[in-house]
Design a protein around this motif. Sequence first.
Motif, mmCIF file in Angstrom:
data_model
loop_
_atom_site.group_PDB
_atom_site.id
_atom_site.type_symbol
_atom_site.label_atom_id
_atom_site.label_comp_id
_atom_site.label_asym_id
_atom_site.label_seq_id
_atom_site.Cartn_x
_atom_site.Cartn_y
_atom_site.Cartn_z
ATOM 1 N N TYR A 1 42.794 25.744 128.162
ATOM 2 C CA TYR A 1 43.006 24.839 129.304
ATOM 3 C C TYR A 1 42.978 25.642 130.610
ATOM 4 O O TYR A 1 43.543 26.738 130.696
ATOM 5 C CB TYR A 1 44.356 24.125 129.169
ATOM 6 N N LYS A 2 42.338 25.081 131.643
ATOM 7 C CA LYS A 2 42.194 25.775 132.923
ATOM 8 C C LYS A 2 43.458 25.630 133.768
ATOM 9 O O LYS A 2 43.598 24.695 134.553
ATOM 10 C CB LYS A 2 40.987 25.227 133.679
ATOM 11 N N LEU A 3 44.380 26.565 133.572
ATOM 12 C CA LEU A 3 45.608 26.565 134.377
ATOM 13 C C LEU A 3 45.340 27.240 135.715
ATOM 14 O O LEU A 3 44.821 28.352 135.775
ATOM 15 C CB LEU A 3 46.712 27.327 133.640
ATOM 16 N N ASN A 4 45.672 26.534 136.791
ATOM 17 C CA ASN A 4 45.553 27.094 138.141
ATOM 18 C C ASN A 4 46.756 26.619 138.938
ATOM 19 O O ASN A 4 46.762 25.537 139.514
ATOM 20 C CB ASN A 4 44.253 26.632 138.797
ATOM 21 N N ILE B 1 54.734 25.303 130.434
ATOM 22 C CA ILE B 1 53.472 26.055 130.488
ATOM 23 C C ILE B 1 53.148 26.657 129.123
ATOM 24 O O ILE B 1 52.000 26.627 128.657
ATOM 25 C CB ILE B 1 53.550 27.157 131.570
ATOM 26 N N ASP B 2 54.167 27.228 128.455
ATOM 27 C CA ASP B 2 53.964 27.794 127.114
ATOM 28 C C ASP B 2 53.487 26.727 126.137
ATOM 29 O O ASP B 2 52.628 26.979 125.291
ATOM 30 C CB ASP B 2 55.270 28.414 126.605
ATOM 31 N N LYS B 3 54.079 25.529 126.243
ATOM 32 C CA LYS B 3 53.690 24.426 125.359
ATOM 33 C C LYS B 3 52.215 24.070 125.554
ATOM 34 O O LYS B 3 51.471 23.857 124.583
ATOM 35 C CB LYS B 3 54.567 23.208 125.663
ATOM 36 N N VAL B 4 51.797 24.016 126.815
ATOM 37 C CA VAL B 4 50.396 23.702 127.113
ATOM 38 C C VAL B 4 49.468 24.757 126.523
ATOM 39 O O VAL B 4 48.436 24.442 125.915
ATOM 40 C CB VAL B 4 50.191 23.589 128.641
ATOM 41 N N ILE B 5 49.841 26.027 126.683
ATOM 42 C CA ILE B 5 49.015 27.118 126.161
ATOM 43 C C ILE B 5 48.931 27.060 124.638
ATOM 44 O O ILE B 5 47.873 27.313 124.042
ATOM 45 C CB ILE B 5 49.579 28.480 126.622
ATOM 46 N N GLN B 6 50.038 26.701 123.981
ATOM 47 C CA GLN B 6 50.029 26.559 122.517
ATOM 48 C C GLN B 6 49.089 25.443 122.078
ATOM 49 O O GLN B 6 48.350 25.580 121.100
ATOM 50 C CB GLN B 6 51.441 26.263 122.008
ATOM 51 N N ILE B 7 49.131 24.327 122.819
ATOM 52 C CA ILE B 7 48.312 23.169 122.452
ATOM 53 C C ILE B 7 46.840 23.415 122.750
ATOM 54 O O ILE B 7 45.962 23.098 121.941
ATOM 55 C CB ILE B 7 48.805 21.910 123.211
ATOM 56 N N GLY C 1 46.924 15.931 135.758
ATOM 57 C CA GLY C 1 46.840 16.944 134.728
ATOM 58 C C GLY C 1 48.013 17.907 134.720
ATOM 59 O O GLY C 1 49.011 17.722 135.424
ATOM 60 N N VAL C 2 47.882 18.954 133.944
ATOM 61 C CA VAL C 2 48.963 19.926 133.750
ATOM 62 C C VAL C 2 49.358 20.593 135.062
ATOM 63 O O VAL C 2 50.538 20.781 135.361
ATOM 64 C CB VAL C 2 48.529 20.988 132.723
ATOM 65 N N ASN C 3 48.385 20.968 135.873
ATOM 66 C CA ASN C 3 48.672 21.659 137.128
ATOM 67 C C ASN C 3 49.490 20.776 138.073
ATOM 68 O O ASN C 3 50.411 21.249 138.742
ATOM 69 C CB ASN C 3 47.370 22.079 137.809
ATOM 70 N N GLY C 4 49.156 19.506 138.124
ATOM 71 C CA GLY C 4 49.903 18.580 138.971
ATOM 72 C C GLY C 4 51.335 18.415 138.509
ATOM 73 O O GLY C 4 52.260 18.335 139.322
ATOM 74 N N VAL C 5 51.534 18.377 137.192
ATOM 75 C CA VAL C 5 52.892 18.253 136.652
ATOM 76 C C VAL C 5 53.714 19.496 136.974
ATOM 77 O O VAL C 5 54.897 19.409 137.319
ATOM 78 C CB VAL C 5 52.850 18.003 135.130
ATOM 79 N N ALA C 6 53.101 20.675 136.874
ATOM 80 C CA ALA C 6 53.813 21.907 137.217
ATOM 81 C C ALA C 6 54.281 21.868 138.675
ATOM 82 O O ALA C 6 55.417 22.253 138.991
ATOM 83 C CB ALA C 6 52.914 23.120 136.984
ATOM 84 N N GLY C 7 53.423 21.380 139.570
ATOM 85 C CA GLY C 7 53.818 21.220 140.961
ATOM 86 C C GLY C 7 54.944 20.219 141.119
ATOM 87 O O GLY C 7 55.898 20.439 141.887
ATOM 88 N N LEU C 8 54.850 19.116 140.394
ATOM 89 C CA LEU C 8 55.899 18.086 140.420
ATOM 90 C C LEU C 8 57.254 18.682 140.024
ATOM 91 O O LEU C 8 58.268 18.445 140.698
ATOM 92 C CB LEU C 8 55.530 16.954 139.466
ATOM 93 N N LEU C 9 57.282 19.448 138.942
ATOM 94 C CA LEU C 9 58.541 20.007 138.449
ATOM 95 C C LEU C 9 59.123 21.012 139.441
ATOM 96 O O LEU C 9 60.340 21.048 139.662
ATOM 97 C CB LEU C 9 58.322 20.680 137.092
ATOM 98 N N ALA C 10 58.267 21.806 140.066
ATOM 99 C CA ALA C 10 58.745 22.775 141.055
ATOM 100 C C ALA C 10 59.324 22.052 142.274
ATOM 101 O O ALA C 10 60.410 22.407 142.765
ATOM 102 C CB ALA C 10 57.607 23.701 141.481
ATOM 103 N N GLY C 11 58.632 21.037 142.756
ATOM 104 C CA GLY C 11 59.106 20.292 143.921
ATOM 105 C C GLY C 11 60.418 19.578 143.657
ATOM 106 O O GLY C 11 61.335 19.585 144.495
ATOM 107 N N THR C 12 60.532 18.964 142.478
ATOM 108 C CA THR C 12 61.764 18.256 142.115
ATOM 109 C C THR C 12 62.938 19.212 142.020
ATOM 110 O O THR C 12 64.050 18.896 142.457
ATOM 111 C CB THR C 12 61.575 17.526 140.775
ATOM 112 N N THR C 13 62.700 20.388 141.453
ATOM 113 C CA THR C 13 63.772 21.373 141.291
ATOM 114 C C THR C 13 64.306 21.839 142.643
ATOM 115 O O THR C 13 65.524 21.886 142.867
ATOM 116 C CB THR C 13 63.270 22.579 140.486
#
Length: 695
Positions: A503-506, A493-499, A600-612
């Motif tokens: 970006y609309k994070l939700n 998430i920090d990387k996305v914010i830096q780039i 997008g970024v939001n979908g990847v964040a969900g993916l990482l949480a589910g995998t963990t």
Amino acid sequence: MSNMIFVATGSVAALIFAAVMYHRVKKLPEGNEQMIRISGSVHKGANAYLKCQYSGVGIFFAAVFLILLTLAFFGYLGFFTPFAFLTGGFFSGLSGFIGMKTATMANCRTAQGASQSLNRGLKAAFSAGSVMGFTVVGLGLLDLSLWYFLLSEVFRNLPEAERITEITANMITFGMGASSMALFARVGGGIFTKAADVGADLVGKVEEDIPEDDPRNPAVIADNVGDNVGDVAGMGADLYESYVGSIVSTAALAVAAGFGTKGVGVPMLIAALGVISSIIGTFFIKTKEGATQKHLLTALRTGTYISAVLIAIFSFFAVRLMIPQDMGIYGAILSGLIAGVLIGAVTEYFTSDSYKPTRRLSASSETGAATVIISGLSLGMLSTVVPVVIVGISVLVSYYCSGGASDFNLGLYGVGVSAVGMLSTLGITLATDAYGPVADNAGGIAEMTHMAPEVRERTDALDSLGNTTAATGKGFAIGSAALTALALIASYIDKVIQIAPDYKLNLAITNPTVLIGLFIGGMLPFLFAALTMSAVGTAAQSIVLEVRRQFQSIVGLREGKAEPDYAACVDMCTRSAQKLMIAPALIAVVVPIIVGLLLGVNGVAGLLAGTTVTGFVLAVMMANSGGAWDNAKKYIEGGAYGGKGSSAHKAAVVGDTVGDPFKDTSGPSINILIKLTSMVSIVFAGLIVSAHLFT
């Protein structure tokens, strides 16, 4: 910079200690000519397999290097990122290779030591395991130190905040390289070792009614080779990846937490102090003749607990030196350290035949293989409850101790530091883990060379202990994966914010892209486990058919008057492992990118949480079920419920064969999957932000 010099010194100390232990093992007597010959065959087979594996993996690394280089050329990545990826993979593979070389050298020496006393056998096997443990931490700290010094020099003219951001952004990529190598090594080695093990057991023990490691069994050499390429080389690469992954992810979070250079130095300094603590702990491991499983476990636990106490003391002064204004970070370190010890104790309870769960599992074998399978699955599922609670409490304690109530980034940094605390004594923890395959090989050599019965009894005692310590080691790796994954998600998430600050994070669960990502992430460990289990089954089928063919076609083989074709089984396992490891290894790299480009970024964040979440629970369940099935079989072989050859023993052998891919292929590989998906997401964050279908 002075603290990084200490880190580099810690790296050198670990490598020197590993070299000393290597030469100590090398000086031990090898035994008779037949023992040396069998050990040489195992070494030759393991070398051939690793050469084949590294050749195939080299193609993958070359392709990914070119992709990363292209992304760097277009500005999506830093220039050093592709090269950091290569060094991460190289050192991960090198640590596994050194461990394998030592283990194949130590197997006959351990058997010879066990012919003299249980303590000499333990010392020989543990010394070999120490080479693996301290090579991993030594090379990990070496890679970290080299990149830190190089990048500090390259970006020396930047302001401190920008300089440390550039350093950590580039360093995190060698975690991706280490994870990629670890996944191939774990999956490929796991397929090899379990295909050989299952094939040898099903035909040898069940159909032909011959002992384990009987020289008449055509798959016996392949089985012993597999112990080294899967349980040593694969495990070494795996835990190297866990070790450096926890450190670099925490270093990346130090920037967001506002700690700067000193915050980056804390996890590295703790790791270096962990080396010193682990070296001291090794001198307290010894046992006596006739020791029970509890006594043997106590011997190994004495060393690990002393190391844990020492790092707890040293860490206080490290935090006080580096960031005295935030001593709550020390609470986070203790939280991770205690969580690691507790997870190890829980794993020991559920997998050791000294305790009720595994003994109850042994008793279920009296009513057949079906009840063994049912009881083993139930045991594994039940064993997930306490580790989940432990990790949950550790996350809360480390988050709030570090100041998470007032600053979210401080809390996340604390969670990352707790993962480093959990793995800080990896040198000795991995030594107790890696010694197991050496003892297993020693037992095989004792059987194949017809050594005195008491030798096999001693090696079996050491091997049974190794199953428990191996399960404990997997518990450490899986527990640290859960903590590290949370830190990596935050880094993403920090990387996305830096780039892209706009970006609309939700990340709300009601966001459809997040929810879809959660479902895909939750499914991913099951898909991965299915592919790896299927790969073991497919490879094992070919070994079963080959072993049957040899028993039927080689005249005098059953009577011991003819020698089987060992090389055919080794070659078959090698070819199967190389072919079947590709699909499960690639999904960890490909799926996060595809999900990112689509959701997008939001979908990847969900993916990482589910995998963990699902990956952590599934990995614990599979590792503990497999370890318990194996030790239940060994408990029966010790004389319970009719002993070897009884109907209960045959049922337990079926349970053990099911448990083999659980504990040595699929289960331990899932923790790499968890971290690799996060690493890939971070590295490709720039591309995902720039090109995706849905926001």
